[in-house]
Design an enzyme around this catalytic site. Structure first.
Site, short mmCIF file in Angstrom:
data_model
loop_
_atom_site.label_atom_id
_atom_site.label_comp_id
_atom_site.label_asym_id
_atom_site.label_seq_id
_atom_site.Cartn_x
_atom_site.Cartn_y
_atom_site.Cartn_z
N TYR A 31 39.06 29.55 -4.96
CA TYR A 31 40.28 28.75 -5.01
C TYR A 31 40.05 27.36 -4.46
CZ TYR A 31 41.36 28.79 0.00
OH TYR A 31 41.32 28.56 1.35
N ARG A 50 33.90 21.22 -6.60
CA ARG A 50 33.67 22.32 -5.65
C ARG A 50 34.16 23.65 -6.22
NH1 ARG A 50 36.01 21.65 0.33
NH2 ARG A 50 37.94 22.12 -0.76
N LYS A 149 34.24 28.74 -1.58
CA LYS A 149 35.66 28.76 -1.17
C LYS A 149 36.28 29.97 -1.86
CE LYS A 149 39.38 25.52 -0.17
NZ LYS A 149 39.66 26.12 1.12
N GLU A 182 33.54 26.09 12.24
CA GLU A 182 34.75 25.46 11.71
C GLU A 182 35.97 26.30 12.08
OE1 GLU A 182 34.67 25.49 7.39
OE2 GLU A 182 33.86 27.52 7.35
N1 PDD Z 1 41.35 25.02 3.58
N2 PDD Z 1 37.05 25.06 6.21
C1 PDD Z 1 37.76 26.07 5.70
C2 PDD Z 1 37.37 27.47 6.05
C3 PDD Z 1 38.84 25.82 4.84
O1 PDD Z 1 39.53 26.84 4.32
C4 PDD Z 1 39.18 24.47 4.55
C5 PDD Z 1 40.31 24.12 3.64
C6 PDD Z 1 38.42 23.44 5.12
C7 PDD Z 1 38.71 21.99 4.82
O2 PDD Z 1 38.39 21.65 3.49
P1 PDD Z 1 39.09 20.45 2.73
O3 PDD Z 1 38.95 19.23 3.59
O4 PDD Z 1 38.28 20.31 1.49
O5 PDD Z 1 40.53 20.80 2.50
C8 PDD Z 1 37.36 23.78 5.94
C9 PDD Z 1 42.44 24.80 2.69
C10 PDD Z 1 43.29 23.64 3.06
C11 PDD Z 1 43.22 26.09 2.52
O6 PDD Z 1 42.68 27.13 2.88
O7 PDD Z 1 44.32 26.07 2.00
#
Ligand code: PDD
Length: 284
Positions: A31, A50, A149, A182
């Site tokens: 996703y 991505r 993701k 993270e």
């Molecule tokens: N989450 N690390 C994890 C585990 C995440 O799930 C996310 C983003 C990020 C940050 O990624 P980005 O800057 O590309 O949004 C880092 C999204 C917001 C979610 O789970 O809805």
């Protein structure tokens, strides 16, 4: 509300997926979460890139090209009359009988929904939010690489449960070697000796799109950036901490475990620069 399901928009009540969908049965899918500002989806190309990378890492054929995915996202926004929106795009392995073999599923399930963007409380940005370092360790990148993701979110959910139990908003996870990785939905940054520090990709993290933007903005502003392996103590000794993701942008942190922080100048400067960058992006 209309939801994009497979290849068309349907009323939300009709947007149904089978109980035999492997996304439901096994968390088998990928996703992206995106944010639209004034009708423009920020960093859309990067999110789509991505998405396809995640899909390729699990051998999932989305059976749509990047252009079709983009059109579907904008159609979803337009049909729902949304300009400032939270957008979630989900692709699962699809409908198939029981069994782990991906070939049991003939067609991926493709879903996009979008809602009016609900801003985080202003107070969070002014004062910062509370974090903990969870006991739950981040998935080993050799087992389930956080760069995928994926819909398989139990690792993060277990850490989130710990955070909630301790009255914290977000949980940071260490990897199996004890290095910082993270948050459950965010990337981590902290300031140490005026250097902006963030765990490197090889610690086992998602290469956040916001993270990349923040790193390049910091470099443009002449702030030294260090992507490296860090431990708990490095974070406890930091002068400022923040987390990032596509919806929250840059969120200051006021506490990690028992250690308190004020919202530092570098955090403020970078958030101002980030917002300016968004304005620039949506103009072009
Ligand atoms: N989450 N690390 C994890 C585990 C995440 O799930 C996310 C983003 C990020 C940050 O990624 P980005 O800057 O590309 O949004 C880092 C999204 C917001 C979610 O789970 O809805």
């Amino acid at each position: 509300m209309y939801v994009y399901l497979d290849d068309r928009l349907v009323p939300a009540d009709d947007a149904k997926v089978s109980v035999f969908d492997h996304g439901f049965l096994y968390g088998d899918g990928v996703y992206e979460t995106m944010r639209a500002y004034s009708g423009v989806v920020l960093m859309l190309d990067e999110h789509i890139k991505r998405l396809f990378r995640s899909a390729s890492m699990i051998g999932l054929d989305i059976k749509k090209d990047a252009g079709t995915v983009k059109t579907a996202i904008y159609k979803t926004l337009d049909t729902n009359l949304l300009k400032n929106a939270y957008i979630r795009l989900t692709v699962s392995r699809g409908y198939g009988s029981i069994g782990l073999d991906p070939e049991l599923c003939k067609e991926a399930t493709f879903v996009i929904f979008a809602n009016e963007f609900r801003a985080y409380p202003e107070e969070y940005y002014e004062k910062g939010i509370k974090l903990i370092i969870a006991e739950t360790r981040r998935n080993l990148k050799e087992a389930l690489n956080p760069q995928i993701k994926s819909l398989n979110f139990l690792n993060n959910i277990l850490a989130k449960i710990e955070a909630k139990g301790k009255g914290a908003y977000e949980a940071l996870m260490l990897n199996s070697k004890g290095n910082l990785t993270e948050g459950t939905i965010s990337n981590l940054f902290f300031v140490s000796n005026n250097t902006l520090c963030t765990p490197s990709i090889d610690c086992g993290i998602l290469d956040g799109i916001t993270r990349n933007v923040v790193i390049s903005l910091a470099k443009k502003k002449g702030i030294a950036v260090k992507e490296d392996k860090f431990g708990k103590e490095d974070l406890y000794n930091a002068s400022g901490v923040f987390i990032t993701n596509s919806t929250m942008e840059i969120m200051p942190v006021c506490q990690v475990d028992e250690v308190e922080y004020t919202v530092g100048n570098i955090t403020k400067l970078l958030h101002t620069a980030y917002k300016a960058n968004v304005r620039e992006y949506i103009k072009n």
